[in-house]
Design an enzyme around this catalytic site. Structure first.
Site, PDB file in Angstrom:
ATOM      1  N   PHE A  52      43.925  46.601  24.240  1.00 25.04           N
ATOM      2  CA  PHE A  52      42.658  46.869  23.553  1.00 25.04           C
ATOM      3  C   PHE A  52      42.167  45.701  22.691  1.00 25.04           C
ATOM      4  CE2 PHE A  52      43.288  51.709  23.774  1.00 25.04           C
ATOM      5  CZ  PHE A  52      42.433  51.804  24.856  1.00 25.04           C
ATOM      6  N   ASP A  53      42.638  44.490  22.930  1.00 24.55           N
ATOM      7  CA  ASP A  53      42.139  43.346  22.148  1.00 24.55           C
ATOM      8  C   ASP A  53      42.290  42.067  22.960  1.00 24.55           C
ATOM      9  OD1 ASP A  53      40.956  42.036  20.069  1.00 24.55           O
ATOM     10  OD2 ASP A  53      42.718  41.992  18.777  1.00 24.55           O
ATOM     11  N   ILE A  54      41.748  42.050  24.167  1.00 22.24           N
ATOM     12  CA  ILE A  54      41.829  40.884  25.043  1.00 22.24           C
ATOM     13  C   ILE A  54      40.712  39.925  24.653  1.00 22.24           C
ATOM     14  CG2 ILE A  54      41.937  40.100  27.421  1.00 22.24           C
ATOM     15  CD1 ILE A  54      44.104  42.071  26.744  1.00 22.24           C
ATOM     16  N   ASN A  58      43.411  35.584  21.256  1.00 29.44           N
ATOM     17  CA  ASN A  58      44.722  36.213  21.403  1.00 29.44           C
ATOM     18  C   ASN A  58      45.470  35.733  22.638  1.00 29.44           C
ATOM     19  OD1 ASN A  58      44.383  37.716  19.076  1.00 29.44           O
ATOM     20  ND2 ASN A  58      43.510  39.465  20.154  1.00 29.44           N
TER      21      ASN A  58
END
Length: 707
Positions: free
Chosen positions: A455-457, A461
């Site tokens: 949920f944080d591509i 990151n």
């Protein structure tokens, strides 16, 4: 990348004050408040009964005085009068005993089962008034601070709560000074029988982190024999670098504590567990842990000994704080490698970095994910020799160490990330293909084997190592930062991290899948972006588990388009950053701020404009192949949005399309398609941009970034 997490108790700097103080009492739920009212009513009734008994006793005493005077005056008369006085005296005595018995009964009802005193103490209580406890939660049988701790059972866990400041102080003073337990007088004998003794258990109730500044430098206080570990959910690392939270102070009972905001939503995370060398009893029903598991571990590891829970045991070396926490140089902010809404990253040495999280929930989630990934990856494929012992498994970065006291996790150090990488050349397209294939494999492994959604591509990151002799070549890539990660729904209530440091078990929060908290606004998959624009309260459309992986790969496609624009735009990287990327991120900050302030409508409006920038990215890179994407998105906006929002969308799309022209990338796209690696990446981007509605998430993820 903001996440609307529940409000926790935060700590603030103590400033110049030298007086220790204790946290205010926690607010109780309505059920506990009703029980408290019942206790107070019972205590008031008992006190009223005792006062009535005292008044009756005073009347009897006065009657005895009057009796002596009457006897002196009536010595010459018949004895019938004396008999009458004696009868009146007997009636009065019976009344006194009746009141005393009622008082004892009321007091016994207030006391917990098994804590009634024997007959001798009952008689003693009849001769002295009952003093009601000043504690709102204390037992009516005792006003000592020890009874300021009471067990509270909720739907999620059991816990101990503090009553008031005085109770907390008295408990800690008794612990640090070696004072006797106020319950020892009745611990051996209860109900006339001796209780069997059990092994000593150490109570690890959650206490606030304490700090003290001495001469501008943090003073590290020595821990006492009784380790009351601080596990505050919101210990503020955000107050600045170089500030280390401290354990409780010495045996004097005075503490240097920080201000705590009591919020009812944090009650579910208040817990107390007990442990010894053989067992860790947790506040999670039906779960006990074996501390001997830590003896064979050096890193967080998943121990699937129970089918009900996914237990990740997190070990900690005795000298971890000395070698890691106190070795980090935070004196100069220029040393800081990164900073985000969830914490800061500082260099430890040439090969390792330290992440200082703002919240303990962030650290707990990170180490649980690390143990899960490490264990599941061990049986999948052999790790490359260059990555052995680095904490990188299947393209996912994991923590190799953890300290809850300082809210620290240790990770492998990389050269940079994709967002800050500024050397992009078509000659190194083969390395870019390997990097994105590694990331796609990491996402598929995380969803299929670990059953967790990242949920944080984002490019921020994705950590990369580059060839020092050819900085444009990406040697290695890894996905990091699990701050927004959530397990699949079938893992709810099952994910637990067990810490050797504190002897406690912490449950991982259940999945919520609020779309406004999933993904960076500029890289959110287009189907989810549309759902959020229509309904700011929307959640992830879980019609099938394959939708999670498709959504993740769609977000990876947005990252690929971000990198392809840097690679293919003939104007150069600086022009792309000031023009194309500036438009993409122009409204992302407004969306994050609106989300933090709870203005969901403003967040939805900002995401609508971000959708226009995302559509422009696809149209610029795909040219005529992106016409279907543009027409479908325009029809969606005109059908779902109001006229004023449609006009705002069209204006911003026109602004973006003037900056993102296909002519700027056309020639380099032709050169890209001339290579097999370039053709692979271009087709992968085309497939991800074809995921434009909710039904497209039901596709086969093997068609995206195929092996």
């Amino acid at each position: 990348m903001s996440s609307a997490l529940r409000s926790r108790a935060r700590s603030a700097s103590l400033g110049t004050t030298t007086q220790g103080w204790d946290p205010p009492p926690l607010r109780r739920p309505s059920r506990a408040r009703r029980r408290q009212w019942m206790r107070e009513a019972a205590q008031a009734a008992a006190q009223a009964a005792v006062q009535a008994a005292q008044a009756a006793a005073a009347q009897v005493a006065q009657a005895h005085v009057d009796e002596d005077e009457v006897v002196d005056l009536m010595t010459d008369e018949a004895g019938g009068g004396v008999t009458t006085l004696t009868t009146l005296s007997s009636v009065s005595t019976t009344t006194v005993l009746g009141h005393a018995t009622f008082s004892a009964c009321v007091r016994s009802d207030v006391m917990r089962d098994g804590e009634k005193e024997d007959a001798a103490s009952d008689k003693e209580n009849q001769r002295r008034p009952v003093v009601p406890s000043t504690s709102s939660r204390g037992s009516a049988a005792s006003g000592d601070g020890y009874h300021g701790l009471r067990c509270r059972e909720t739907s999620a866990m059991w816990s101990f709560e503090y009553d008031r400041d005085g109770d907390v102080t008295s408990v800690r003073r008794a612990l640090f000074t070696g004072g006797s337990d106020p319950s020892d007088s009745v611990s051996g004998v209860r109900g006339g029988r001796k209780r069997p003794l059990r092994p000593p258990l150490v109570s690890l109730a959650r206490t606030p982190l304490c700090r003290r500044r001495v001469g501008g430098v943090d003073a590290v206080l020595e821990e006492n024999d009784v380790e009351l570990r601080a596990e505050s959910q919101d210990s503020a690392v955000a107050s600045g670098p170089g500030r280390v939270p401290q354990p409780l102070s010495g045996s004097s009972g005075e503490e240097s504590a920080t201000a705590v905001e009591a919020d009812s939503t944090s009650h579910d995370d208040v817990h107390c567990t007990c442990s010894n060398d053989q067992i860790i009893t947790t506040s999670i029903r039906g779960l006990t842990c074996d501390p001997r598991m830590f003896l064979r571990l050096t890193h967080p590891e998943l121990c699937e000994l129970s089918i009900s829970y996914l237990l990740v045991y997190v070990p900690k070396e005795d000298d971890f704080c000395h070698k890691i926490c106190y070795a980090v140089d935070m004196s100069d902010e220029s040393y800081r490698l990164g900073q985000g809404s969830f914490g800061e990253v500082w260099p430890l040495d040439r090969y390792r970095v330290v992440k200082v999280a703002r919240k303990h929930s962030e650290t707990v989630l990170t180490v649980w994910m690390s143990g899960l990934i490490r264990t599941r990856a061990a049986g999948e494929q052999q790790q490359p020799p260059s990555l052995v012992g680095t904490g990188v498994h299947r393209g996912l970065l994991t923590a190799t160490g953890c300290c809850l006291l300082h809210n620290v996790t240790v990770h492998r150090r990389f050269h940079t990330d994709m967002f800050h990488h500024d050397q992009w050349k078509l000659a190194c397209i083969d390395s870019y293909r390997r990097a994105f294939c590694t990331l796609a494999d990491a996402i598929k492994f995380l969803n299929h084997q670990c059953r967790v959604c990242h949920f944080d591509i984002t490019p921020m990151n994705v950590l990369i190592d580059v060839n020092p002799h050819n900085p444009s070549e990406i040697v290695r890539a890894a996905l990091c930062d699990y701050s927004l990660s959530e397990p699949y729904p079938d893992y709810n209530e099952r994910c637990v991290a067990v810490f050797q440091e504190t002897g406690t078990a912490r449950r991982i929060p259940n999945c919520s899948h609020r779309l406004r908290e999933c993904y960076h606004p500029a890289f959110r998959p287009m189907p989810l972006q549309k759902l959020l624009i229509c309904d700011p309260h929307a959640r992830f459309p879980v019609a099938g588990l394959r939708r999670y992986c498709m959504s993740e790969l769609s977000a990876l496609g947005n990252v690929l388009g971000f990198c392809l624009m840097r690679l293919l735009d003939r104007r150069g990287l600086d022009e792309v950053r000031m023009g194309t990327e500036a438009l993409l991120f122009k409204h992302a900050g407004a969306a994050c701020r609106a989300l933090e302030n709870g203005k969901l409508t403003h967040c939805s409006d900002a995401c609508l404009l971000i959708l226009a920038a995302q559509m422009s990215y696809g149209a610029c890179l795909l040219g005529e192949h992106g016409a279907a994407l543009v027409s479908h998105t325009l029809r969606f906006v005109e059908a779902k949005m109001s006229s004023c929002r449609v006009r705002a969308f069209r204006r911003f799309y026109h602004e973006c399309s003037q900056t993102m022209l296909h002519e700027y990338v056309r020639k380099n796209v032709e050169r890209l398609l001339a290579t097999s690696d370039g053709l692979y990446l271009y087709n992968a981007f085309r497939r991800t941009t074809s995921i434009i509605c909710e039904e497209d998430l039901d596709g086969d993820c093997r068609q995206l970034f195929p092996e």
